[in-house]
Write a protein that holds these residues in place. Structure first.
Motif, PDB file in Angstrom:
ATOM      1  N   SER A   1      16.040   7.361 -68.894  1.00  0.00           N
ATOM      2  CA  SER A   1      15.720   8.772 -69.085  1.00  0.00           C
ATOM      3  C   SER A   1      14.622   9.190 -68.115  1.00  0.00           C
ATOM      4  N   VAL A   2      14.482  10.480 -67.925  1.00  0.00           N
ATOM      5  CA  VAL A   2      13.388  11.014 -67.109  1.00  0.00           C
ATOM      6  C   VAL A   2      12.054  10.530 -67.676  1.00  0.00           C
ATOM      7  N   GLY A   3      11.900  10.625 -68.989  1.00  0.00           N
ATOM      8  CA  GLY A   3      10.658  10.175 -69.621  1.00  0.00           C
ATOM      9  C   GLY A   3      10.404   8.701 -69.417  1.00  0.00           C
ATOM     10  N   GLY A   4      11.456   7.886 -69.514  1.00  0.00           N
ATOM     11  CA  GLY A   4      11.304   6.453 -69.301  1.00  0.00           C
ATOM     12  C   GLY A   4      10.870   6.125 -67.879  1.00  0.00           C
ATOM     13  N   ILE A   5      11.417   6.859 -66.927  1.00  0.00           N
ATOM     14  CA  ILE A   5      11.029   6.640 -65.524  1.00  0.00           C
ATOM     15  C   ILE A   5       9.561   7.033 -65.321  1.00  0.00           C
ATOM     16  N   VAL A   6       9.135   8.149 -65.893  1.00  0.00           N
ATOM     17  CA  VAL A   6       7.735   8.578 -65.745  1.00  0.00           C
ATOM     18  C   VAL A   6       6.799   7.589 -66.441  1.00  0.00           C
ATOM     19  N   MET A   7       7.202   7.053 -67.584  1.00  0.00           N
ATOM     20  CA  MET A   7       6.378   6.027 -68.238  1.00  0.00           C
ATOM     21  C   MET A   7       6.293   4.769 -67.369  1.00  0.00           C
ATOM     22  N   HIS A   8       7.383   4.430 -66.685  1.00  0.00           N
ATOM     23  CA  HIS A   8       7.403   3.296 -65.766  1.00  0.00           C
ATOM     24  C   HIS A   8       6.392   3.527 -64.634  1.00  0.00           C
ATOM     25  N   VAL A   9       6.400   4.726 -64.056  1.00  0.00           N
ATOM     26  CA  VAL A   9       5.468   5.045 -62.966  1.00  0.00           C
ATOM     27  C   VAL A   9       4.026   5.000 -63.479  1.00  0.00           C
ATOM     28  N   THR A  10       3.789   5.536 -64.666  1.00  0.00           N
ATOM     29  CA  THR A  10       2.441   5.528 -65.249  1.00  0.00           C
ATOM     30  C   THR A  10       1.958   4.091 -65.423  1.00  0.00           C
ATOM     31  N   GLU A  11       2.826   3.229 -65.905  1.00  0.00           N
ATOM     32  CA  GLU A  11       2.472   1.818 -66.074  1.00  0.00           C
ATOM     33  C   GLU A  11       2.234   1.162 -64.710  1.00  0.00           C
ATOM     34  N   HIS A  12       2.995   1.536 -63.711  1.00  0.00           N
ATOM     35  CA  HIS A  12       2.812   0.968 -62.374  1.00  0.00           C
ATOM     36  C   HIS A  12       1.434   1.346 -61.822  1.00  0.00           C
ATOM     37  N   ILE A  13       1.010   2.572 -62.060  1.00  0.00           N
ATOM     38  CA  ILE A  13      -0.321   3.010 -61.619  1.00  0.00           C
ATOM     39  C   ILE A  13      -1.398   2.212 -62.360  1.00  0.00           C
TER      40      ILE A  13
ATOM     41  N   ARG B   1      -4.934  -4.533 -60.504  1.00  0.00           N
ATOM     42  CA  ARG B   1      -4.986  -5.334 -59.271  1.00  0.00           C
ATOM     43  C   ARG B   1      -6.216  -4.985 -58.433  1.00  0.00           C
ATOM     44  N   LEU B   2      -6.489  -3.699 -58.304  1.00  0.00           N
ATOM     45  CA  LEU B   2      -7.606  -3.260 -57.460  1.00  0.00           C
ATOM     46  C   LEU B   2      -8.964  -3.617 -58.053  1.00  0.00           C
ATOM     47  N   THR B   3      -8.998  -3.903 -59.342  1.00  0.00           N
ATOM     48  CA  THR B   3     -10.256  -4.306 -59.987  1.00  0.00           C
ATOM     49  C   THR B   3     -10.257  -5.792 -60.317  1.00  0.00           C
ATOM     50  N   GLU B   4      -9.342  -6.524 -59.667  1.00  0.00           N
ATOM     51  CA  GLU B   4      -9.249  -7.978 -59.805  1.00  0.00           C
ATOM     52  C   GLU B   4      -9.087  -8.410 -61.260  1.00  0.00           C
ATOM     53  N   GLN B   5      -8.243  -7.684 -61.986  1.00  0.00           N
ATOM     54  CA  GLN B   5      -7.937  -8.027 -63.377  1.00  0.00           C
ATOM     55  C   GLN B   5      -6.450  -8.365 -63.528  1.00  0.00           C
ATOM     56  N   GLU B   6      -5.903  -8.989 -62.515  1.00  0.00           N
ATOM     57  CA  GLU B   6      -4.477  -9.301 -62.516  1.00  0.00           C
ATOM     58  C   GLU B   6      -4.061 -10.177 -63.690  1.00  0.00           C
ATOM     59  N   HIS B   7      -5.015 -10.928 -64.246  1.00  0.00           N
ATOM     60  CA  HIS B   7      -4.691 -11.788 -65.390  1.00  0.00           C
ATOM     61  C   HIS B   7      -4.245 -10.970 -66.609  1.00  0.00           C
ATOM     62  N   LEU B   8      -4.519  -9.665 -66.610  1.00  0.00           N
ATOM     63  CA  LEU B   8      -4.113  -8.801 -67.716  1.00  0.00           C
ATOM     64  C   LEU B   8      -2.710  -8.217 -67.542  1.00  0.00           C
ATOM     65  N   LEU B   9      -2.089  -8.487 -66.395  1.00  0.00           N
ATOM     66  CA  LEU B   9      -0.757  -7.951 -66.134  1.00  0.00           C
ATOM     67  C   LEU B   9       0.282  -8.656 -66.996  1.00  0.00           C
ATOM     68  N   GLY B  10       1.087  -7.866 -67.683  1.00  0.00           N
ATOM     69  CA  GLY B  10       2.187  -8.416 -68.457  1.00  0.00           C
ATOM     70  C   GLY B  10       3.361  -8.746 -67.553  1.00  0.00           C
ATOM     71  N   GLN B  11       4.306  -9.441 -68.100  1.00  0.00           N
ATOM     72  CA  GLN B  11       5.501  -9.831 -67.349  1.00  0.00           C
ATOM     73  C   GLN B  11       6.636  -8.845 -67.610  1.00  0.00           C
ATOM     74  N   ASP B  12       7.693  -8.953 -66.838  1.00  0.00           N
ATOM     75  CA  ASP B  12       8.925  -8.191 -67.005  1.00  0.00           C
ATOM     76  C   ASP B  12       8.718  -6.685 -66.829  1.00  0.00           C
ATOM     77  N   PHE B  13       7.823  -6.311 -65.947  1.00  0.00           N
ATOM     78  CA  PHE B  13       7.549  -4.894 -65.697  1.00  0.00           C
ATOM     79  C   PHE B  13       8.760  -4.179 -65.117  1.00  0.00           C
ATOM     80  N   HIS B  14       9.548  -4.862 -64.343  1.00  0.00           N
ATOM     81  CA  HIS B  14      10.682  -4.215 -63.673  1.00  0.00           C
ATOM     82  C   HIS B  14      11.657  -3.582 -64.657  1.00  0.00           C
ATOM     83  N   ASN B  15      11.668  -4.058 -65.880  1.00  0.00           N
ATOM     84  CA  ASN B  15      12.554  -3.514 -66.898  1.00  0.00           C
ATOM     85  C   ASN B  15      11.826  -2.591 -67.867  1.00  0.00           C
ATOM     86  N   PHE B  16      10.636  -2.160 -67.514  1.00  0.00           N
ATOM     87  CA  PHE B  16       9.841  -1.298 -68.393  1.00  0.00           C
ATOM     88  C   PHE B  16      10.210   0.166 -68.151  1.00  0.00           C
TER      89      PHE B  16
END
Length: 173
Positions: A48-60, A66-81
Motif C-alpha cells: 500500500s501507499v502507507g506501507g511504502i511510506v512507513m518503509h521509507v520512514t523506517e529507512h530514514i 548508522r550515522l550515530t554509530e548505533q548499528e547494533h540496534l538495527l533489526g533484521q529483515d528490513f527489506h520486507n518491512f
C-alpha cells in the motif's frame, strides 16, 4: 573542489532533496488521499501507499542509527518491512516529518563539523536519498492511479531549480 567543500555540498544537496523537495512532493500527493486509499493494495501482494511510506520512514530511522554509530540496534529483515496500519494520511506524514527532522539534525551536525564526516557516511546517505527517490516515485504513481490526479510538480515549482535555490539560500545563512 576540495574534500571539505565537496562534503558540505553533498550534505546540503542531500538535506534539501530529502526535507524540501521529496517531502513537499509527498505532502502534495497526500492531499487528495483518504485513509482507505492510503492502505489499499492495488493488486494482490502489492504494498500500500502507507506501507511504502512507513518503509521509507523506517529507512530514514535506520540511517540515523548508522550515522550515530548505533548499528547494533538495527533489526533484521528490513527489506520486507511494508506494514499496514491504521494511520490517517496526516498522521503518517507527521510521522515521516518527525523522522526527517531527526535526520536533518544529524546532517546539520556534519555540515558544522566536517571532520566527523567520512566516505562511509557518503555511501549511507547516498543510498538513503536514492532509495527514498525510488519509493517516492512508486508512491506518486500509485496515488495517481488511485485518485486519477496527475501531479505536475514541475509546473508547481517543485523541481530542480527550486532545489538549487534552497541549497544556495542555505549557503548564505
Amino acid at each position: 573542489m576540495n574534500d571539505l567543500l565537496f562534503g558540505e555540498t553533498f550534505l546540503r544537496i542531500s538535506l534539501h532533496r530529502m526535507c524540501d523537495l521529496y517531502f513537499l512532493k509527498l505532502s502534495e500527493a497526500f492531499k487528495p488521499l483518504n485513509k482507505e486509499q492510503l492502505w489499499v493494495e492495488q493488486y494482490p501482494g502489492s504494498n500500500s501507499v502507507g506501507g511504502i511510506v512507513m518503509h521509507v520512514t523506517e529507512h530514514i530511522h535506520r540511517n540515523c542509527l548508522r550515522l550515530t554509530e548505533q548499528e547494533h540496534l538495527l533489526g533484521q529483515d528490513f527489506h520486507n518491512f511494508f506494514p499496514n496500519s491504521n494511520f490517517t494520511p496526516e498522521q503518517l506524514l507527521d510521522q515521516l516529518e518527525q523522522q526527517l527532522k531527526s535526520w536533518k539534525q544529524l546532517i546539520i551536525r556534519y555540515i558544522n563539523n566536517p571532520n566527523d564526516f567520512n566516505m562511509e557516511d557518503v555511501h549511507h546517505i547516498y543510498h538513503l536519498v536514492e532509495h527514498t527517490s525510488y519509493h517516492l516515485a512508486q508512491v506518486i504513481d500509485r496515488i495517481q492511479g488511485i485518485t486519477g490526479i496527475k501531479f505536475e510538480f514541475c509546473k508547481q515549482g517543485l523541481n530542480e531549480k527550486f532545489l538549487r535555490d534552497q541549497i544556495e539560500a542555505s549557503l548564505i545563512k
